[in-house]
Design an enzyme around this catalytic site. Structure first.
Site, short mmCIF file in Angstrom:
data_model
loop_
_atom_site.label_atom_id
_atom_site.label_comp_id
_atom_site.label_asym_id
_atom_site.label_seq_id
_atom_site.Cartn_x
_atom_site.Cartn_y
_atom_site.Cartn_z
N PRO A 1 39.95 47.81 40.83
CA PRO A 1 39.58 46.98 39.67
C PRO A 1 40.11 47.43 38.32
CG PRO A 1 37.73 48.34 40.33
CD PRO A 1 38.82 48.58 41.35
N CYS A 2 41.41 47.31 38.13
CA CYS A 2 42.01 47.66 36.84
C CYS A 2 41.56 46.70 35.74
CB CYS A 2 43.52 47.71 36.95
SG CYS A 2 44.29 46.25 37.65
N HIS A 3 41.02 45.55 36.11
CA HIS A 3 40.52 44.60 35.10
C HIS A 3 39.29 45.15 34.38
CE1 HIS A 3 38.36 43.57 38.83
NE2 HIS A 3 37.36 43.21 38.04
#
EC number: 2.1.1.63
Length: 166
Positions: free
Chosen positions: A127-129
Site C-alpha cells: 500500500p504505497c498509497h
C-alpha cells in the site's frame, strides 16, 4: 504471464513472477508511471491469479483490509526493505516519508524512501498509497493522485467517506 482485471480504479494488469500464477511480481495501472512494455510480461491469461483477483475484489468491496498473497517484486535491497515496511501501515492509516525513514533508522532517508515508494511494483497490495507528504498532503502516486485519493477514501469508515472524483 499476466492478466487484466477490471476494478473501480480502472483495469489492473497483474504480472506473474517466478513460480507461476500464484506469485505476483507486479500490478500496474493503464497509465502507470514507469510501466514496462507489456511485451515483457509473457502470455496473457485473464483467468490467471484467481486468488489475487478475489482478494482485490474483496478489498474494493470494503471487506478485505490486508492481502495474503505470494509476492516477488523486483528491486534492490533498500527498495525491498521500504516495500516490506509499507505492508505494515495499517488499513485506513497513513505515514509520511519521514516517519518511514525514521522506522528504517535514519530520518535523513526520507527522499530515498520516497524514491523507493515510487518504484513499488505492487500497487494497492503493497500500500504505497498510504504514504503522504510531511504535512499530510497527497504526493506522487504511480497511478495518479485521483486514484490515490480514491483508495484512501475507500479505506475510511463508511461514515467518514467523502465522494471522490475517480
Amino acid at each position: 504471464m499476466y492478466a487484466v482485471v477490471d476494478t473501480p480504479v480502472g483495469e489492473l494488469t497483474l504480472v506473474g513472477g517466478p513460480g507461476g500464477e500464484n506469485v505476483l511480481a507486479a500490478i500496474y495501472f493503464p497509465d502507470h508511471a514507469r510501466r514496462p512494455d507489456a511485451a515483457g510480461f509473457g502470455p496473457r491469461d485473464d483467468d490467471a491469479f484467481p486468488t489475487a483477483r478475489d482478494q482485490l475484489a474483496e478489498y474494493f468491496a470494503g471487506v478485505r483490509t490486508s492481502f495474503d498473497l505470494e509476492l516477488a517484486p523486483r528491486g534492490n535491497e533498500f527498495q525491498r526493505k521500504v516495500w516490506q515496511l509499507l505492508t505494515t501501515i495499517p488499513y485506513g492509516q497513513t505515514r509520511t516519508y519521514g516517519q518511514l525513514a525514521a522506522q528504517l533508522g535514519d530520518p535523513g532517508l526520507a527522499r530515498a524512501v520516497g524514491a523507493a515508494n515510487g518504484r513499488n511494483p505492487l500497487s494497492i497490495v503493497v500500500p504505497c498509497h498510504r504514504v503522504v507528504g510531511h504535512d499530510g498532503s497527497l504526493t506522487g502516486y504511480a497511478g495518479g493522485l485521483a486514484r490515490k485519493a480514491f483508495l484512501l477514501q475507500l479505506e475510511q469508515p463508511a461514515g467518514d467517506r467523502r465522494p471522490t472524483l475517480f
